[in-house]
Design a protein around this motif. Structure first.
Motif: not given
Length: 315
Positions: A159-173, A142-148, A274-279
């Motif tokens: 799309v470059p914008y989305k790749v940058d968005l999720f890379s910035s969040l720590g994902c491997d897009p 589950p994705i609870r915080t950005v650390e997850d 379901f869980n509410q993420a700490e956005t």
């Protein structure tokens, strides 16, 4: 040219989009084009091509630009590859409700974006067709915080914008075109994806995911666009019919999506955890990684200021 076909209609055009036949988008578009057909006594006949059958988003957008298709419901993300500022529809945590977002895009900020789209050689209609807020699903954790999100294999558009968005969040897009998302989730090539509730259910992602994290992190929408040559070939009374019915059916579609997303969320609660993420942790990470500042420079101060004038300071 998009008018050549074996029908009795004076103008036979194609309208392409990425959603399934049973999606409210396709349903309302079918009703809209039927109404136009009836009002024009069959002068304009528009063939709907759903579920990416005209090609991936990048391919179908190219076909629109080349006038191989006359009308296209273009998602803001692929549109941003030719009109970068269009990505502002997906600016994370920029809109507090769909109603607020629609009001903003129907106003001066939206007018600026439409002007930029027109400058790229397209006709764009006044109102966006919003899909709703995206949520994150996962087959692993589950994705609870950005650390997850650290190293999380999240499907994203090419799309470059989305790749940058999720890379910035720590994902491997994982850049995967939409109609291949289910198979890639099933195989494990991607561990998760981000779409509104209805799409999680309708596009069967629920079958290969375990968790749903409520994030409301970005809005998705469609822009109804046309190629100017095909559009300008139509008589004024036909254009009037298209414009009048587009205004009617986008309003119905907006109501549809609010209702169907809420209903899908209710059904999904019995099938996913379901869980509410700490956005707030997402926003803080994006700030730390310079995401907002980077894209403020890319989008330009005029667009950023117009958006803030309508919704208040952005994160």
């Amino acid at each position: 040219m998009t008018v050549a076909t074996a029908t009795n209609a004076e103008f036979h055009y194609v309208c392409a989009h990425d959603m399934r036949v049973e999606n409210p988008l396709n349903i309302r578009l079918a009703q809209m084009w039927d109404a136009v057909h009836d009002e024009t006594q069959g002068q304009l006949e528009v063939e709907l091509i759903p579920w990416g059958a005209a090609g991936s988003s990048k391919v179908s957008l190219a076909k629109l630009l080349n006038n191989e298709i006359a009308f296209h419901m273009v998602s803001g993300m692929p549109l941003s590859t030719i009109v970068p500022v269009a990505a502002m529809e997906g600016l994370p945590f920029a809109y507090r409700s769909e109603a607020e977002a629609c009001s903003i895009f129907d106003g001066e900020f939206g007018n600026l974006l439409r002007k930029e789209i027109v400058a790229k050689g397209l006709v764009v209609f006044p109102s966006i067709w919003p899909q709703g807020f995206n949520q994150i699903t996962s087959s692993t954790v589950p994705i609870r915080t950005v650390e997850d999100l650290k190293g999380f294999k999240l499907r994203t558009a090419q799309v470059p914008y989305k790749v940058d968005l999720f890379s910035s969040l720590g994902c491997d897009p994982q850049q995967i075109y939409y109609q291949a998302v289910y198979d890639n989730l099933k195989s494990g090539a991607a561990s998760g994806q981000e779409t509104p509730y209805l799409y999680v259910e309708m596009d069967k992602f629920v079958e290969v995911q375990k968790y749903l994290s409520v994030t409301n992190h970005r809005l998705g929408s469609y822009w109804m666009c046309a190629h100017p040559d095909s559009w300008n070939a139509l008589p004024r009374k036909v254009k009037d019919s298209v414009e009048r019915n587009a205004k009617k059916y986008v309003a119905l579609f907006r109501d549809d999506m609010v209702k169907t997303n809420a209903e899908a969320a209710g059904r999904l609660k019995s099938r996913l955890v379901f869980n509410q993420a700490e956005t707030s942790t997402f926003v803080e990470r994006l700030k730390q990684n310079g995401f907002y500042n980077r894209w403020r420079r890319e989008f330009g101060e005029k667009a950023w200021s117009l958006l803030e004038a309508q919704r208040g300071p952005l994160p």
